[in-house]
Write a protein that holds these residues in place. Sequence first.
Motif: not given
Ligand SMILES: [Mn+2]
Length: 344
Positions: A32, A93, A114-115, A165
């Motif tokens: 990703d 990422d 997106h964490h 992911d």
């Molecule tokens: Mn990711």
Amino acid sequence: MNTATQKLNKFLQLLTPLQRVVIQAHDFPDHDAIAAAYGLATLMQSMGMNTLIVYNGHIDRISLSNMIEWLEIPVVHCNKANLTAHDKIITVDGCIGEKNVTDIQGEEIAVIDHHNVTPPKGLWYCDVRSNYGATASIIYEYFRSLNIEIPEKVATALLVGLNIDTANLTRGFCNADLKAFLGLNQIADLTLVNRVCRNSLVQSELKSFQQLCDNVESTDGIAIVLLQEPCAKNLLGVLADFLLSVNEYDIVIVAMKYNQAIQLSLRSECPKVNVGLLLRQTLNQKQRGFGGGHAHMAGGMILDDKSHHFITNEHAHFTPFINAIKQLRADKNGSSQIPDIVIC
Ligand SMILES: [Mn+2]
């Protein structure tokens, strides 16, 4: 044009005069991270900008090196990139300040992730959508909102990132991921996507599965393994996914000793246990190490001088994790955090 697109446009305009823009994937990048970096680089190139994709650590999955080779994705190790203090860096990422994002030469100006992270103040741009299954889906939306055609190779990479992911849309995804999945499927080379995703191991890694099976212990649905011999860092997650496929386990902790620390990969299919938060609370907040990620999938490390809390006489009991998990399971109102989108 909606506000998010306006902000993106404004950011891209700020970048246009720069000689080049560095796009940094997180250390030991996964599919990703590389796919999102590649997608963003391609988008920016189509607007006339120069880009350079960098990473630190190793590319340690055969499927990722296959993807990079077959799609001819230009990625460079940060030590070979001749970075200078004048370089401007976009982190994808991953987030500046996290343990898995090395502070490289240059100025960090943006985070696209997106964490579950808190980016530093004062960035030119930040787009954090912790409810998204993949950064690939964010990049897909960028192309769509700017009306830029997605090249087949980019769609192929983004679809690999999204599939891996979210474990083929079985964990941590939202409607935006479904839209991206549908859109990317219509453009991507699906034979290549499947060939990349299917070949996730090399033969020599089979012995780690043997070790995993020989050493797994379980308590209260939690599977724990401390591997006797270290393996590739990103194999830990593959092993954790494999263990989670066992019906009796709904939380998995796979660990190994690596570089004077204990590396961890966690998985959860228990709605009450957000393993990303669990690692933050048990490690970062207690100064025992670092970790984070998502509700279903997280990674981290225990500092060597704190490992006695988790391992006694070579036996991994991971008591702090087990106790925290038991507490979360017992909590009547317990659930994972509310999804969040922060664009600034
Ligand atoms: Mn990711």
